[in-house]
Design a protein around this motif. Sequence first.
Motif, PDB file in Angstrom:
ATOM      1  N   TRP A  11      47.331   9.392 -22.595  1.00 62.57           N
ATOM      2  CA  TRP A  11      46.802   8.088 -23.009  1.00 62.57           C
ATOM      3  C   TRP A  11      47.719   6.934 -22.609  1.00 62.57           C
ATOM      4  O   TRP A  11      47.264   5.862 -22.197  1.00 62.57           O
ATOM      5  CB  TRP A  11      46.526   8.071 -24.510  1.00 62.57           C
ATOM      6  CG  TRP A  11      47.739   8.106 -25.391  1.00 62.57           C
ATOM      7  CD1 TRP A  11      48.315   9.199 -25.946  1.00 62.57           C
ATOM      8  CD2 TRP A  11      48.512   6.977 -25.827  1.00 62.57           C
ATOM      9  NE1 TRP A  11      49.418   8.844 -26.690  1.00 62.57           N
ATOM     10  CE2 TRP A  11      49.553   7.478 -26.643  1.00 62.57           C
ATOM     11  CE3 TRP A  11      48.425   5.611 -25.617  1.00 62.57           C
ATOM     12  CZ2 TRP A  11      50.501   6.639 -27.233  1.00 62.57           C
ATOM     13  CZ3 TRP A  11      49.366   4.777 -26.204  1.00 62.57           C
ATOM     14  CH2 TRP A  11      50.380   5.309 -27.006  1.00 62.57           C
ATOM     15  N   TYR A  12      49.062   7.157 -22.677  1.00 58.98           N
ATOM     16  CA  TYR A  12      49.972   6.063 -22.311  1.00 58.98           C
ATOM     17  C   TYR A  12      49.996   5.842 -20.800  1.00 58.98           C
ATOM     18  O   TYR A  12      50.206   4.721 -20.335  1.00 58.98           O
ATOM     19  CB  TYR A  12      51.384   6.317 -22.859  1.00 58.98           C
ATOM     20  CG  TYR A  12      51.899   7.722 -22.679  1.00 58.98           C
ATOM     21  CD1 TYR A  12      52.496   8.128 -21.486  1.00 58.98           C
ATOM     22  CD2 TYR A  12      51.809   8.657 -23.710  1.00 58.98           C
ATOM     23  CE1 TYR A  12      52.974   9.408 -21.315  1.00 58.98           C
ATOM     24  CE2 TYR A  12      52.286   9.952 -23.557  1.00 58.98           C
ATOM     25  CZ  TYR A  12      52.864  10.327 -22.363  1.00 58.98           C
ATOM     26  OH  TYR A  12      53.333  11.601 -22.199  1.00 58.98           O
ATOM     27  N   ASP A  13      49.760   6.912 -20.021  1.00 57.17           N
ATOM     28  CA  ASP A  13      49.645   6.750 -18.568  1.00 57.17           C
ATOM     29  C   ASP A  13      48.394   5.942 -18.232  1.00 57.17           C
ATOM     30  O   ASP A  13      48.404   5.088 -17.339  1.00 57.17           O
ATOM     31  CB  ASP A  13      49.572   8.114 -17.877  1.00 57.17           C
ATOM     32  CG  ASP A  13      50.868   8.900 -17.988  1.00 57.17           C
ATOM     33  OD1 ASP A  13      51.932   8.278 -17.841  1.00 57.17           O
ATOM     34  OD2 ASP A  13      50.815  10.114 -18.234  1.00 57.17           O
ATOM     35  N   LYS A  14      47.319   6.216 -18.969  1.00 55.01           N
ATOM     36  CA  LYS A  14      46.061   5.499 -18.742  1.00 55.01           C
ATOM     37  C   LYS A  14      46.214   4.016 -19.081  1.00 55.01           C
ATOM     38  O   LYS A  14      45.727   3.151 -18.349  1.00 55.01           O
ATOM     39  CB  LYS A  14      44.946   6.130 -19.576  1.00 55.01           C
ATOM     40  CG  LYS A  14      44.570   7.531 -19.112  1.00 55.01           C
ATOM     41  CD  LYS A  14      43.529   8.164 -20.026  1.00 55.01           C
ATOM     42  CE  LYS A  14      43.171   9.567 -19.537  1.00 55.01           C
ATOM     43  NZ  LYS A  14      42.195  10.234 -20.428  1.00 55.01           N
ATOM     44  N   HIS A  52      42.207   5.840 -28.468  1.00 51.56           N
ATOM     45  CA  HIS A  52      43.515   5.196 -28.595  1.00 51.56           C
ATOM     46  C   HIS A  52      43.366   3.681 -28.482  1.00 51.56           C
ATOM     47  O   HIS A  52      42.826   3.172 -27.502  1.00 51.56           O
ATOM     48  CB  HIS A  52      44.479   5.696 -27.517  1.00 51.56           C
ATOM     49  CG  HIS A  52      44.927   7.112 -27.721  1.00 51.56           C
ATOM     50  ND1 HIS A  52      45.865   7.457 -28.659  1.00 51.56           N
ATOM     51  CD2 HIS A  52      44.543   8.262 -27.119  1.00 51.56           C
ATOM     52  CE1 HIS A  52      46.054   8.771 -28.619  1.00 51.56           C
ATOM     53  NE2 HIS A  52      45.258   9.280 -27.700  1.00 51.56           N
ATOM     54  N   GLU A  53      43.862   2.960 -29.490  1.00 52.34           N
ATOM     55  CA  GLU A  53      43.720   1.502 -29.523  1.00 52.34           C
ATOM     56  C   GLU A  53      44.365   0.828 -28.315  1.00 52.34           C
ATOM     57  O   GLU A  53      43.836  -0.149 -27.782  1.00 52.34           O
ATOM     58  CB  GLU A  53      44.335   0.942 -30.812  1.00 52.34           C
ATOM     59  CG  GLU A  53      43.540   1.264 -32.065  1.00 52.34           C
ATOM     60  CD  GLU A  53      44.111   0.582 -33.293  1.00 52.34           C
ATOM     61  OE1 GLU A  53      45.012  -0.260 -33.135  1.00 52.34           O
ATOM     62  OE2 GLU A  53      43.656   0.890 -34.393  1.00 52.34           O
ATOM     63  N   GLN A 104      43.846  -2.395 -23.353  1.00 53.22           N
ATOM     64  CA  GLN A 104      44.091  -2.631 -21.928  1.00 53.22           C
ATOM     65  C   GLN A 104      42.789  -2.706 -21.144  1.00 53.22           C
ATOM     66  O   GLN A 104      42.671  -3.485 -20.184  1.00 53.22           O
ATOM     67  CB  GLN A 104      44.993  -1.538 -21.352  1.00 53.22           C
ATOM     68  CG  GLN A 104      46.427  -1.587 -21.818  1.00 53.22           C
ATOM     69  CD  GLN A 104      47.115  -2.890 -21.463  1.00 53.22           C
ATOM     70  OE1 GLN A 104      46.776  -3.551 -20.489  1.00 53.22           O
ATOM     71  NE2 GLN A 104      48.086  -3.288 -22.271  1.00 53.22           N
ATOM     72  N   ALA A 105      41.796  -1.910 -21.550  1.00 50.96           N
ATOM     73  CA  ALA A 105      40.490  -1.961 -20.873  1.00 50.96           C
ATOM     74  C   ALA A 105      39.832  -3.324 -21.088  1.00 50.96           C
ATOM     75  O   ALA A 105      39.262  -3.912 -20.158  1.00 50.96           O
ATOM     76  CB  ALA A 105      39.589  -0.838 -21.391  1.00 50.96           C
TER      77      ALA A 105
END
Length: 329
Positions: free
Chosen positions: A127-130, A156-157, A162-163
Amino acid sequence: MHDWPWPLQMSAFFVALFFLLVIITVAMLIILRRYKIRREQKKKLFQDTIDTFLNNCLFDETFNLKEEAQSFKGQHLKSKLQKKIAVKEILVYNENLKGESSITLKNIFRALELDAFILNSLQEGRWYDKARAIYALSELHVKESRQVALYLNDRHETVRAQAIYFFIKTAENNPLTFFTKLKKELTLWELIQIEDSLKFVYEGPNPNFSMWLNHELSTVLIFSIRMIQQFNQFEYIPAIIPFLDHPNEQVRKQAVSSLRKLNYESLLEKVVPKFSMETRLVKKEIIKAVESLGDLQMLHDLKPALTQNEEWQTQLMFLGAEKRMHPNL
């Protein structure tokens, strides 16, 4: 030692074991420390290499980007770590450079095929890579909206945030089109982020917030009503009026609040007659509206509806409004 009593033998064994564990632990710490030092040295060396390459690309007019990028990629972009450092350095440069230099950096990003690396991280990373991948796509204006849209409803918030940022940052107009992809209510933090991004990140024309007044999510609806007021879109006042009768009290509250701040002249004649039937939340907004747009007599007309059982905050708000409207009372 074989002649020692049994308790003494056990004590000697545990002392020896303890010292052995200490030696192993110290050795591991030394090895780890040396590994980290070597790793940092390699990172620093590569940072210097990518800095030199970027400076040549940006400021050497004789530099052939296509050829040099192929050569650099083959020699220096072999590991994931090298690619991550390269992306990070390009983002740092992009943050500090504008105009033609910023366009050149985006061309370098593509020439080194780091966009493919980022998209792969988006699909296969944690998730943090995304989240980091979407941020890089946003800053470098890589318009992969179809892939990023998949993460607007991520669990994941940080990824969701970021999206959202991506769609607003990369939009030339209509920055809220991602609203059509939302399946869950927006959090308070996300609402704050969207408003902040619209004001300080988005560079296009002001969006038409009224087009989202029929959205199925109440948070989107309330946000749109509030933004019509925040952006002084007086032409959409008629579109807000029907929401004074909406079944959701939060929507009614926001409708009263926005129309009050937009100085809608007919607001009081629409809400004052319904004051006694309203919820505590909406009553407080109506009292604010009467204070802003009405007179003391109109405020006193509300008093019979404030029963003894009325929530104390509403009573206090009424008294405060009365005091401000007639300081000599």
